[in-house]
Design an enzyme around this catalytic site. Structure first.
Site, mmCIF file in Angstrom:
data_model
loop_
_atom_site.group_PDB
_atom_site.id
_atom_site.type_symbol
_atom_site.label_atom_id
_atom_site.label_comp_id
_atom_site.label_asym_id
_atom_site.label_seq_id
_atom_site.Cartn_x
_atom_site.Cartn_y
_atom_site.Cartn_z
ATOM 1 N N LYS A 1 -13.324 -22.677 16.335
ATOM 2 C CA LYS A 1 -13.268 -23.148 15.805
ATOM 3 C C LYS A 1 -13.793 -24.304 17.118
ATOM 4 C CE LYS A 1 -12.972 -27.796 13.936
ATOM 5 N NZ LYS A 1 -11.566 -28.757 12.824
ATOM 6 N N SER B 1 -13.265 -30.565 8.730
ATOM 7 C CA SER B 1 -13.655 -30.806 9.942
ATOM 8 C C SER B 1 -14.092 -29.236 10.355
ATOM 9 C CB SER B 1 -13.244 -31.768 10.938
ATOM 10 O OG SER B 1 -12.363 -30.822 11.072
ATOM 11 N N SER C 1 -8.535 -30.961 8.150
ATOM 12 C CA SER C 1 -8.915 -29.937 8.659
ATOM 13 C C SER C 1 -9.283 -28.518 7.791
ATOM 14 C CB SER C 1 -9.568 -30.461 9.411
ATOM 15 O OG SER C 1 -10.338 -31.474 9.946
#
Lengths: 96, 489
Positions: free
Chosen positions: B80, B155, B179
Site C-alpha cells: 500500500k 482504503s 481499511s
C-alpha cells in the site's frame, strides 16, 4: 444548526485551509449532517467514564539516551520544496 | 486445470521455489504479464517497480541456489502506498505527496527485504487512507475485479484488487477503521488487522495513530499466517510496538473447530442497512463452523450503534493533528507562487489535499477546538472506553466474535461519493475492533446473487490472532469461496 458558515470559516483558519464560497456552503451543509447524526453520543450517560486515548494499555517506553546515527542533513532536505545551505527555506516572515 | 504462477499463493510458490521447479524471475515476470493484461482496467497500482523487482528476483534466485531460501524469498508482493519505501516514491494517494521519495524504509518493508521478498509496486488507496471505496485517490479510482463498475472497498482497495486480480501474490495494507478488512471482503480475499501494537508502525504515514495498524492481504489464510510471522514483533522505533514473543502463526492452521466458542453479537444482525444476502451467507458459514465442532453463543455488544460516531470524531481529530505537518516546508507539494508564509500554508494545503481529507481535517479540528472539545472529542473517547468494555465482557463468554465484515456487497462507483455519512456507515462492523485495539480478519464466505463477494469477519481478543487464524482456516478448509476467482472478462 450545529455549525454555521462563520464557524466553518473559523475552523478553516485554525486548520490552515482555505475554501471558495461554494465549498464553504457545501462543507457547512455536510458537517451539519454529520454532526447532527453524531449527536446520538449525547444520549449516552458517560458520567465517571474514563476516556480512552489509546487501545493498548501501554506505559511509557524508556531506553538509554545513547547517541546513534540519524538521518543525514542532506537526506532530510532532499524532499524539501526549497532549501538553502542546511536549512528549509520559507517565505519571508519578518519585514525589514 | 493448472494454475498460472500469478494465481498461486505464497506457500504454493515457496514449495516450487524450494524444489527449484520455478525461479523467482519466472514468477515475477508472470506477475507483470498479468499486470500488463489487466491493470488498464483495474488500476490497482500507483507506482510499478518492474526493473528493481526483476533485480530483486534475480538476487533471490541467487540466494535460493546457495540454499538460503526463506518462506518469503522471491515472492512478488504489493505494498500500500502509505508505507515508506526508501528510494521509491510514496504518495499516500495524495497530490501533496506526489513527488515524495522516502529516505528510509518502514520497518515492515525492512523485514520483507530481509526475507528477500520482491516488491512489485505501490498500490492505490483512498487519499491518506480516508475512505471506504478507493475513490478519493488523487491518482483516480481502482475498479473491483469482480465488477469493474463497482468499488474495491477502501482504503486499501488497490492492495485488495491486486491480490484478487492476481497482479501480485499477496499484499500489505493498513487498517484504521476497516481499511484492510472491508476491501478484502469487497474483493473476495483474506485480510487481517492485527492487534494494535503487534506490528510496528514505523514508516507508516500516520492517519490516526491510536488506531492505525498494518496487516496482510492474501489469497488464503495460510498466507496470512505466514506474513504475520514476518511482519510482527517489537521495534525500538515504535514505542507502541509491543515487546511480546511472536508465535509461529502457521501452527494455528487447524482444520477443525473443536473447542472454539463463537460469539454472535445480536447488534450486528438484522440491523438496518444490512443486506439480507450478507446475513444469510454469514449464517451459512457459522453452521459450517458449528458442524466442525464450534459452539455458538449469542452475545451482546450494546454500544455498537455509537461506534461510527465515536470513530469519526476520534480518527479525524488525530488526523487533523497528524496532517498539520503537510505545510509545504519540509517535504511534499508547495504552492509555486511567491506569497507570504500564511498564504503559502493555506494555499498549499487547499491545493494539495482532496475534499475528503479536508472534510476530516475540518471535523477533527472542530472536535478539538475550544468550546467543543468536551462535547465531541472527550465524549467520543469515553464512548471508546464503553466499547472496549463491551468486548471485555463478551470475551468472557466466547473465544471469537463472528460478524459480517461489511453491511453490503461492494457498491457502485460514485454511489456514496457525495454522501460522506453514507460512506462512513460502510465501516459500521469493522470500526469497533479498531476502537478496542482488537485483531480481526475478513475471509470470503459467499457470493451475492449478482456474483459479488461477501466477507465474514472474525474478531479475537487482544493478541489472540492464533485463535482467529484457527477459526478462519477451519472455515476455509470446509468451503471453497477462496478458490472462486473473478473472471475479469
Amino acid at each position: 444548526m450545529k455549525i454555521t458558515k462563520h464557524d466553518v470559516e473559523h475552523v478553516a483558519r485554525l486548520a490552515r485551509l482555505r475554501f471558495s464560497e461554494d465549498q464553504l456552503d457545501l462543507f457547512t451543509d455536510q458537517l451539519n449532517t454529520i454532526l447532527t447524526d453524531f449527536d446520538k453520543l449525547q444520549q449516552l450517560d458517560t458520567t465517571g467514564v474514563e476516556p480512552s486515548t489509546h487501545a493498548a494499555n501501554l506505559s511509557n517506553a524508556f531506553r538509554d539516551d545513547q547517541i546513534r546515527p540519524s538521518l543525514a542533513g542532506e537526506e532530510a532536505l532532499k524532499n524539501a520544496p526549497a532549501h538553502e545551505r542546511s536549512c528549509f527555506k520559507v517565505p519571508r516572515i519578518i519585514e525589514g | 486445470m493448472t494454475k498460472a504462477l500469478s494465481q498461486m499463493t505464497i506457500h504454493e510458490l515457496h514449495e516450487l521455489l524450494k524444489k527449484r521447479a520455478v525461479s523467482s524471475r519466472e514468477i515475477t515476470q508472470a506477475v507483470y504479464q498479468r499486470i500488463d493484461a489487466v491493470e488498464p482496467r483495474v488500476h490497482a497500482y500507483i507506482t510499478l517497480t518492474r526493473e528493481t523487482a526483476l533485480k530483486q528476483a534475480a538476487a533471490a534466485d541467487e540466494k535460493t541456489k546457495q540454499g538460503t531460501i526463506q518462506p518469503l524469498t522471491g515472492i512478488p508482493l504489493a505494498i500500500k502506498d502509505l508505507l515508506c519505501t526508501a528510494g521509491i516514491r510514496t504518495t499516500c494517494g495524495s497530490k501533496i505527496l506526489e513527488q515524495f521519495i522516502p529516505p528510509y524504509n518502514a520497518t515492515v518493508i525492512s523485514r520483507l527485504k530481509e526475507q528477500r521478498a520482491v516488491l512489485v509496486g505501490k498500490t492505490n488507496m483512498d487519499e491518506f487512507a480516508m475512505g471506504s471505496s478507493t475513490e478519493t485517490s488523487y491518482f483516480g479510482p481502482t475498479a473491483n475485479p469482480w465488477d469493474l463498475e463497482r468499488v474495491p472497498g477502501g482504503s486499501s482497495g488497490g492492495s485488495a484488487a491486486a491480490v484478487a486480480a492476481d497482479e501480485c501474490i499477496a499484499a500489505l495494507g493498513t487498517d484504521t477503521g476497516g481499511s484492510i478488512r472491508q476491501p478484502a471482503a469487497c474483493c473476495g480475499i483474506v485480510g487481517m488487522k492485527p492487534t494494535y501494537g503487534r506490528v510496528s508502525r514505523f514508516g507508516l504515514i500516520a492517519f490516526a495513530s491510536s488506531l492505525d495498524q498494518i496487516g496482510p492481504m492474501t489469497k488464503d489464510v495460510t498466507d496470512t499466517a505466514l506474513l504475520m510471522n514476518y511482519i510482527s514483533g517489537h521495534d525500538p522505533r515504535d514505542s507502541t510496538a509491543v515487546n511480546r514473543e511472536v508465535p509461529d502463526y502457521t501452527r494455528a492452521l487447524i482444520p477443525d473447530a473443536k473447542g472454539l466458542r463463537l460469539g454472535v453479537p445480536r447488534e450486528y444482525f438484522g440491523a438496518s442497512g444490512i443486506d439480507p444476502e450478507v446475513e444469510k451467507a454469514v449464517w451459512e458459514a457459522l453452521r459450517i463452523l458449528e458442524r466442525q465442532g464450534a459452539t455458538l453463543t449469542e452475545i451482546t455488544l450494546p454500544h455498537t450503534e455509537y461506534a461510527v460516531a465515536a470513530y469519526y470524531l476520534i480518527a479525524p481529530a488525530e488526523a487533523s493533528s497528524n496532517l498539520a505537518r503537510y505545510d509545504g516546508v519540509k517535504y511534499g507539494y508547495r504552492h509555486p507562487k511567491e506569497t507570504d508564509l500564511r498564504d503559502m500554508y493555506e494555499i498549499t494545503r487547499a491545493e494539495g489535499f482532496g475534499a475528503e481529507v479536508k472534510r476530516r481535517i475540518m471535523l477533527g479540528t472542530y472536535a478539538l477546538s475550544a468550546g467543543y472539545y468536551d462535547a465531541y472529542y472527550r465524549k467520543a473517547s469515553q464512548v471508546r472506553t464503553l466499547i472496549r468494555q463491551d468486548f471485555e465482557e463478551a470475551f468472557k463468554a466466547c473465544d471469537l466474535i463472528v460478524t459480517p465484515t461489511a453491511p453490503t456487497p461492494p457498491f457502485r462507483q460514485g454511489e456514496k461519493l457525495n454522501n460522506p455519512l453514507q460512506m462512513y456507515l460502510s465501516d459500521i462492523f469493522t470500526i469497533p475492533a479498531n476502537l478496542a485495539g482488537l485483531p480481526g480478519i475478513s475471509i470470503p464466505c459467499g457470493l451475492s446473487s449478482r456474483g459479488l463477494p461477501i466477507g465474514l469477519q472474525i474478531i479475537g481478543n487482544l493478541f489472540e490472532e492464533e485463535k482467529i487464524i484457527h477459526g478462519a482456516y477451519c472455515l476455509e478448509q470446509n468451503s471453497d469461496w477462496h478458490l472462486t476467482k473473478p473472471s475479469l472478462a
